[in-house]
Design an enzyme around this catalytic site. Sequence first.
Site, PDB file in Angstrom:
ATOM      1  N   HIS A 113       0.828  -1.204   0.000  1.00 13.51           N
ATOM      2  CA  HIS A 113       0.000   0.000   0.000  1.00 13.51           C
ATOM      3  C   HIS A 113       0.868   1.262   0.000  1.00 13.51           C
ATOM      4  O   HIS A 113       0.480   2.279  -0.570  1.00 13.51           O
ATOM      5  CB  HIS A 113      -0.921   0.024   1.221  1.00 13.51           C
ATOM      6  CG  HIS A 113      -1.981  -1.029   1.206  1.00 13.51           C
ATOM      7  ND1 HIS A 113      -1.759  -2.315   1.641  1.00 13.51           N
ATOM      8  CD2 HIS A 113      -3.272  -0.981   0.797  1.00 13.51           C
ATOM      9  CE1 HIS A 113      -2.870  -3.016   1.514  1.00 13.51           C
ATOM     10  NE2 HIS A 113      -3.800  -2.236   1.005  1.00 13.51           N
ATOM     11  N   ASP A 125      -4.671  -5.779  -8.169  1.00 13.30           N
ATOM     12  CA  ASP A 125      -4.879  -5.123  -6.881  1.00 13.30           C
ATOM     13  C   ASP A 125      -5.088  -3.640  -7.171  1.00 13.30           C
ATOM     14  O   ASP A 125      -4.961  -3.180  -8.313  1.00 13.30           O
ATOM     15  CB  ASP A 125      -3.675  -5.363  -5.960  1.00 13.30           C
ATOM     16  CG  ASP A 125      -4.045  -5.291  -4.481  1.00 13.30           C
ATOM     17  OD1 ASP A 125      -5.112  -4.736  -4.151  1.00 13.30           O
ATOM     18  OD2 ASP A 125      -3.269  -5.782  -3.654  1.00 13.30           O
TER      19      ASP A 125
END
Length: 369
Positions: A208, A279
């Site tokens: 992230h 993702d």
Amino acid sequence: MSASPSRSVRRSAKSAKSPATAAAARQMPGPVMLDVVGHRLTSQERDRLAHPLTGAVILFARNYDSPEQLAELTAHIHEARDEPLLIAVDHEGGRVQRFRDKGFTHLPSMQDLGRYWERDPLQAMRAATEMGYVLAAELRACGVDFSFTPVLDLDYGVSKVVGTRAFHRDPRVVAMLARALIQGLSLAGMRSCGKHFPGHGFVDADSHVAIPVDERELEQIMADDAMPYGWLGAPVLSAVMPAHVIYPRVDASPAGFSKIWVQQILRQRLKYDGVVFSDDLTMEGASVAGDITARATAALSAGCDMVLVCNRPDLADTLLASLNVAASPASVARIRALKPVEPFMDWNALQSDSRYQYARDFRSQILSE
């Protein structure tokens, strides 16, 4: 909310394309999954949902206030297109559970199920099935079609972003508990998604906010982390999400942007023919591919069927305006196959359903809160 949103969406879609093209676009899911900001759709969001490139919506905790409100929101999202968009959520249990309280069951983490396995393997598999049913039944009762679960990463005790989201260190235990949980999902008519292929658990960095690099050789990864994907396969795993991790001994690109990982290894070597999701393309781990359009193009070119753009409506607008891809009939068919086939009971009916009550009671008997 007025009764006219779906009509206004159709008018805006027709104004952008010829009537024939707009009609075809409404009937075909596009390759982009995006999100919405709050508890209700805005007019700008309705326009995004009508765009031919949009194929699905992902929800977050900010979209939830109560089961009734969530059901209303999902109904409006489904009504935004003639062919309803797929509605998804990251709802795994443990710390990754988007909807909590006001009726939703607090689900155990996958690590909790793995620890239960150490005490009683067969009962742990039963627990995983019951938890999968509760998870899927509550979501479907509110109009959510699909959850990005289960996590198949191995628990090396290294990755903070994986952590309690992983079932176990042993890939055999991971595969068996995942299969049991997926059985529970299927009892409520919900498909599954294994993530993060081929494995995110060995590296400490969080994709992230960083670009993780796993220096292991291909065969080491395939003999350990990737084993659950080979054992389960498309008959069990409806979808797979590659990791934003670079495995430099295999390819210089993260797995989700790599033709080697998606096409040669996942599709050809492991014979996987289900949906492949990227993702979230706004994560730091995706930044190596360039701007948002370059990231989406790279993921789709690598073999992903659908790309995610989360928490950045400005980037979603940029992508919808700039992405130039031809619809893949195979991808469209795979995405359509993720949608539930049969209708499900509403929230009030679920609360008095004996099968659901049993599953919840089973959880409270054997797992810690």
